[in-house]
Design an enzyme around this catalytic site. Sequence first.
Site, mmCIF file in Angstrom:
data_model
loop_
_atom_site.group_PDB
_atom_site.id
_atom_site.type_symbol
_atom_site.label_atom_id
_atom_site.label_comp_id
_atom_site.label_asym_id
_atom_site.label_seq_id
_atom_site.Cartn_x
_atom_site.Cartn_y
_atom_site.Cartn_z
ATOM 1 N N ASP A 128 11.701 120.034 38.470
ATOM 2 C CA ASP A 128 11.242 119.234 38.946
ATOM 3 C C ASP A 128 11.250 118.372 39.389
ATOM 4 O O ASP A 128 12.713 118.287 40.852
ATOM 5 C CB ASP A 128 12.344 118.335 37.699
ATOM 6 C CG ASP A 128 12.045 118.828 36.172
ATOM 7 O OD1 ASP A 128 10.965 119.543 35.524
ATOM 8 O OD2 ASP A 128 12.895 119.224 35.629
ATOM 9 N N ASP A 160 11.401 113.840 41.606
ATOM 10 C CA ASP A 160 11.062 112.639 40.909
ATOM 11 C C ASP A 160 11.038 112.160 41.430
ATOM 12 O O ASP A 160 11.183 112.438 43.000
ATOM 13 C CB ASP A 160 12.400 112.501 40.003
ATOM 14 C CG ASP A 160 12.926 113.414 38.397
ATOM 15 O OD1 ASP A 160 12.084 113.838 38.192
ATOM 16 O OD2 ASP A 160 14.265 113.279 38.174
ATOM 17 N N ASP A 212 24.220 108.522 39.693
ATOM 18 C CA ASP A 212 25.839 109.341 39.646
ATOM 19 C C ASP A 212 26.434 110.434 40.278
ATOM 20 O O ASP A 212 27.386 109.533 40.755
ATOM 21 C CB ASP A 212 25.196 109.820 37.842
ATOM 22 C CG ASP A 212 24.025 110.930 37.916
ATOM 23 O OD1 ASP A 212 24.006 111.530 39.135
ATOM 24 O OD2 ASP A 212 24.371 111.641 37.047
#
Length: 455
Positions: free
Chosen positions: A73, A75, A154
């Site tokens: 993926d 982003d 995070d």
Amino acid sequence: MTLINRVKKLFSQKADADDVQLRVIPRDEHSISRTNISEPALKVLYRLRKAGYGAYLVGGGVRDNLLGLSPKDFDVSTDATPEQVNALFRNSRLIGRRFKLVHVVFGREVIEVATFRAPPSDEHSDKVSRQGDQGMILRDNVYGNKDEDAMRRDFTINALYYNIDDFSVHSYAGGWEDLKAKQIRLIGDPATRYREDPVRMLRAIRFAVKLGFDIEAKTAAPIRDMAPLMTQIPAARLFEESLKLILAGNALETVRMLRDYHLFEPLFPSAEQRMQEDDYAVSLIENTMRNTDARIQSGKSVTPYFFLAALLWPQLNKVRQKYEDDGMAPHPAQQKAADKVLQEQVKATAIPKRFSIPMREIWEMQLRLPKTRSRKAAELTQHPRFRAAYDFLLLRQQSGEDLQELCDFWTEIQKDHPPAASRSHDRRNDGAGERNDGQRRRRPRRRRNGNNNRS
């Protein structure tokens, strides 16, 4: 001091240089090449830049590229608002309330675009930012700049931004150094960050196993005590997180690590209970994960209902036996036990009906397979769920049940009565309509006459 002010102070105060310092790694010092970034991701980045917005590849797409892996993926992070992004791409859609995002769709590939976020403050309304009593972020649509956005991420290894203007990598909070040191480290105070979103504990395990990294001591320290916070997470979200954990190709190591950090019980409470009390349950579940890893690593499809059926089988056996001991016939006892086990499980981790129905069929077939003297035994090989049920029987034998004679019978009978090819457990049609990540595969829309060509 209110909780939201404490969070604001956490992000606004000047911490040690190692916590907040931006490091720019020029093109000649890193390994990322645009040839390793998907064409759709590049299209999104360049269109945002052409429209005058800041835009960076961020997170896993950068991290995995730097590690020589192939990202699944990509982003994008930008200073454009979700509404501005949505207006820029006709092939996009706004999603989410807790975190408002934009998905830009290119066929089967989806590029997720998020607006830079900032720490919340008292002046923001409940519509854009809200936290629960325990500190969990319930809504986070407070927008900021790239520096603020990086400190809201995070783990340090996810605070990496690829700049298409000069092909440099912007590393925050020591992310570049942690990547080199192969360690998972949270940005900020670990206990506070876990309270904001307890799923970060699962992500720490997933990244550690996937990347072969160690979890930094301060990041790991609160997890066992804070594991009960997982009960605050909606069961549907935990189901999606469970699929990510198990379908990443390292399910066996992941389950062992989840158990070590007391995180497996919030996901599958009855499975953890049986594993604590029964060596057979440990063997069955670990063999299931080992076989799942082998299928993924060999490029075969995995149907989530199969390993979910295995996870709950030991508890199903216990409950069914209790009903049978009370005088209930085997088949009604099985059905009632399945109802009870699934009802309890979905309180923790939701299981959609598209999975629970074939799970029930696999379980029910375990009562039919022992009837080898039936005249209709051969016909059973044509049952839509036969191959999965047969594989489940082999798994039970592998895990310690005395079923060798029964396994041999069904192995032999398939030579003369092979299961329908389209329903083989090794074929894509088993669990038809499902992808490896458990999401339903969408069928292409049929074109209709008339002016209906919105792209």
